[in-house]
Write a protein that holds these residues in place. Structure first.
Motif, short mmCIF file in Angstrom:
data_model
loop_
_atom_site.label_atom_id
_atom_site.label_comp_id
_atom_site.label_asym_id
_atom_site.label_seq_id
_atom_site.Cartn_x
_atom_site.Cartn_y
_atom_site.Cartn_z
N ASP A 25 0.87 -1.18 0.00
CA ASP A 25 0.00 0.00 0.00
C ASP A 25 0.90 1.22 0.00
O ASP A 25 1.66 1.45 0.96
CB ASP A 25 -0.91 0.01 1.23
CG ASP A 25 -1.99 -1.04 1.15
OD1 ASP A 25 -2.63 -1.14 0.09
OD2 ASP A 25 -2.19 -1.78 2.14
N LYS A 64 -12.18 -0.08 -1.61
CA LYS A 64 -11.10 0.62 -2.30
C LYS A 64 -9.90 -0.31 -2.45
O LYS A 64 -9.71 -1.27 -1.70
CB LYS A 64 -10.71 1.89 -1.54
CG LYS A 64 -9.93 1.67 -0.26
CD LYS A 64 -9.46 3.01 0.30
CE LYS A 64 -8.54 2.81 1.51
NZ LYS A 64 -8.01 4.08 2.01
N SER A 66 -6.37 -1.98 -2.29
CA SER A 66 -5.38 -2.15 -1.23
C SER A 66 -4.68 -3.48 -1.43
O SER A 66 -5.11 -4.32 -2.24
CB SER A 66 -6.06 -2.14 0.15
OG SER A 66 -6.91 -3.28 0.29
N THR A 110 -15.01 -2.91 2.62
CA THR A 110 -14.47 -1.84 3.47
C THR A 110 -15.54 -1.45 4.49
O THR A 110 -16.74 -1.55 4.23
CB THR A 110 -14.08 -0.61 2.64
OG1 THR A 110 -15.18 -0.22 1.82
CG2 THR A 110 -12.90 -0.90 1.76
N GLY A 251 -4.33 3.61 -3.74
CA GLY A 251 -5.36 3.59 -2.71
C GLY A 251 -6.02 4.92 -2.44
O GLY A 251 -6.70 5.09 -1.43
N LYS A 252 -5.83 5.91 -3.33
CA LYS A 252 -6.47 7.21 -3.16
C LYS A 252 -6.72 7.81 -4.54
O LYS A 252 -6.24 7.28 -5.55
CB LYS A 252 -5.59 8.14 -2.32
CG LYS A 252 -4.23 8.43 -2.93
CD LYS A 252 -3.37 9.30 -2.01
CE LYS A 252 -2.83 8.53 -0.84
NZ LYS A 252 -1.85 9.32 -0.05
N ALA A 253 -7.44 8.92 -4.58
CA ALA A 253 -7.76 9.53 -5.87
C ALA A 253 -6.49 9.94 -6.61
O ALA A 253 -5.61 10.59 -6.03
CB ALA A 253 -8.65 10.75 -5.66
N THR A 255 -5.05 12.26 -8.29
CA THR A 255 -4.93 13.64 -8.73
C THR A 255 -3.54 13.84 -9.33
O THR A 255 -2.60 13.11 -8.99
CB THR A 255 -5.11 14.61 -7.55
OG1 THR A 255 -4.06 14.38 -6.60
CG2 THR A 255 -6.46 14.39 -6.86
N THR A 258 -0.84 14.09 -6.60
CA THR A 258 -0.60 12.81 -5.93
C THR A 258 0.15 11.85 -6.83
O THR A 258 1.10 11.17 -6.41
CB THR A 258 -1.94 12.18 -5.49
OG1 THR A 258 -2.59 13.06 -4.56
CG2 THR A 258 -1.71 10.84 -4.81
#
Length: 554
Positions: A25, A64, A66, A110, A251-253, A255, A258
């Motif tokens: 992760d 989500k 992981s 989740t 594991g996140k948007a 962008t 990021t």
């Protein structure tokens, strides 16, 4: 039938790559080696057996991305059960619909999604495990969580008294004929179709990818696309797990900020992406520079043009980690202007073509032989493609496919299955395109979205939208037909207008100018009558394609 057995392939990979890192992760200190993954799979197999789960039973996976998501997926298919991956972006009611429709009896989820179910609980699910830590959120009737843990611990110790080693990796005989996954194309009741994918379908994609010399043992990859989607699952999980590569899961948007940081940290050897990522980089970072007067002047000088393009390519490559051999784009059509520019600067990008019903790959070409107007060569030895009822002038017709990657059908939906296959067994893709002598596919649009002009000309709205989206102050667009005329619905780029000090009240005038300018680039029969402002961004599918059917009657 693919000669390599899917499940045996993973057993061999776990043994051969035992000490190598498999899943991490991103941003967390929790790397799982291939040995760790195999050990956790063995524990889940004990649990599944204890709960009476049989081969062919359905197990849903909603949440989500992981490392635990990847472990759960591999645990299910290597047991012989059927995994039902569900996109976390679906509405909770739609997730419930899929769980119930698939008749799943076990659920990985989740906590956030589980809490959203409120009083509504899945009908057939007896046991629910949290993807956060694999703790039990709902236990099988008559059993308690501590009893489950105690049983698995004791049974694991009894079965492997000297500890679990690579020699202990041994999975049941699962034929490639067997269905191992049901992937739902949508969550909404009335639209959702459960695509039944066999082990052979997945093996067709994985074994083909292994012949491409793009991903190797010990390579590192960054996964930032949803693993519940067939495209990401195949090339961000199944292929890496087969070859011994290490996957960092974002594991996140994703962008731009990021992603750029993650690229710098991971420095992936291969990048799997969707068009939206590259299109944003082009429009926000590259296009403004190209529009400057001094840059236009410099680009008019042949020697300087090549030098500038080489510098842009290097900066873009460095920004994406600087170590990748290729960027593979899939999941949706890419803007042609962006494709042409990346090809011009010799950026190592290629565009593949597929669909969930093919798990997903249909065509691909290495970037060194990629034609920017195509979406690659038909997979040799894996897939066959034909054009149904091609137009006499341009050879365009519906793309139909058959081969190792083609699904078994739609789960509990014989009517939809019969409709999507021809009488002689070819899968109707719903896409319009042509094939050249080198077996490359050229897509023109969707058969359902094609507009027939009053004089009989075929109009592909996707092509018009690609041009519109590159015009100033347009964030996204949708071209529809109204009373025999083409109308473009446009959601403006308010951020761009604000940065240039332009009042929102002036945007309609800017759109009139855009309408005039784009019509100069179009044939008479495909010119746009007017641009209408739309108040919000258009609703999209998980692949970030606009849900066109919601706006055809706007």
């Amino acid at each position: 039938m693919i000669e390599t057995n899917l499940i045996k392939m993973y057993a061999e990979s776990f043994r051969d790559n035992w000490e190598l890192s498999a899943l991490t992760d991103y941003g967390a200190d929790n790397t799982f080696t291939f040995g760790d993954v195999a050990r956790q799979i063995a524990r889940f197999h004990i649990l599944f057996d204890y709960l009476g789960i049989s081969q062919g039973d359905k197990i849903a996976l909603a949440g989500k991305d992981s490392a635990h998501w990847g472990i759960a997926y591999m645990s299910v298919i290597t047991y012989g059960a059927v995994i039902v991956p569900i996109l976390q972006d679906f509405h909770p009611n739609d997730i419930l619909h899929i769980i119930n429709h698939s008749e799943s009896s076990f659920l990985f989820v989740t906590d956030k999604i589980w809490d959203s179910f409120d009083a509504d609980m899945p009908e057939n699910v007896k046991t629910v495990l949290s993807l956060k830590d694999f703790s039990c959120l709902k236990c099988n009737e008559g059993k308690k969580y501590k009893d489950l843990v105690s049983y698995v611990d004791n049974k694991f110790t009894e079965r492997y008294p000297n500890g679990f080693s690579r020699e202990d990796v041994n999975y049941p005989e699962i034929s490639n004929d067997e269905v191992v996954e049901i992937n739902y194309t949508s969550g909404t009741t009335g639209f959702s179709k459960g695509v039944m994918l066999t082990a052979n379908n997945l093996a067709g994609n994985v074994t083909y990818a292994q012949t491409l010399d793009l991903m190797f043992r010990g390579d590192e990859e960054l996964c930032f696309l949803p693993l519940a989607h067939a495209y990401s699952c195949a090339f961000n999980l199944l292929v890496p797990m087969a070859v011994g590569a290490h996957v960092y899961i974002l594991g996140k948007a994703p962008t731009p900020k990021t992603l750029l940081q993650a690229f710098a940290d991971v420095r992936p050897n291969l990048i799997i992406t969707v068009p939206l990522i590259l299109e944003k980089i082009y429009k926000k970072m590259i296009l403004p520079q190209l529009g400057k007067r001094t840059m236009k002047l410099a680009l008019s000088v042949p020697y300087l043009e090549n030098l500038i393009y080489a510098q842009i390519c290097k900066k873009l490559t460095d920004a994406m980690g600087g170590r990748f051999c290729e960027v593979i784009v899939g999941g949706a059509p890419m803007n042609q202007e962006v494709t042409d520019f990346l090809y011009k600067i010799k950026f190592p990008v290629t565009i593949g073509y597929g669909m969930t019903e093919c798990a997903p790959l249909i065509s691909y070409s290495n970037h060194t032989v990629f034609d920017p107007l195509s979406c690659g060569h038909i997979l040799k030895g894996i897939m066959d493609v034909r054009i149904d009822n091609p137009d006499e002038t341009n050879g365009v017709g519906e793309i139909q496919v058959r081969g190792e990657n083609v699904m078994k059908g739609y789960y509990k939906n014989e009517e939809a299955t019969n409709a999507v296959f021809t009488d002689d067994g070819w899968l109707r893709t719903g896409d319009l395109g042509a094939i050249d002598n080198e077996k490359r596919i050229f897509i023109r649009g969707r058969s359902k979205t094609m507009i027939l002009s009053s004089n009989g000309q075929n109009i592909y709205p996707e092509e018009l939208e690609a041009k519109l989206n590159n015009m100033p102050f347009i964030l996204e667009s949708l071209v529809i037909e109204r009373e025999g005329k083409l109308v473009a619905l446009v959601y403006p780029d308010y951020e761009q207008a604000d940065s240039m000090g332009i009042s929102h009240e002036d945007i309609p005038l800017l759109m009139e100018h855009n309408c005039t300018e784009i019509n100069k680039q179009l044939a008479v029969y495909e010119r746009i009558a007017r641009i209408e402002l739309y108040p919000t961004e258009f609703e999209k599918t998980p692949k970030k394609s606009i849900k066109r059917y919601l706006y055809t009657r706007f």
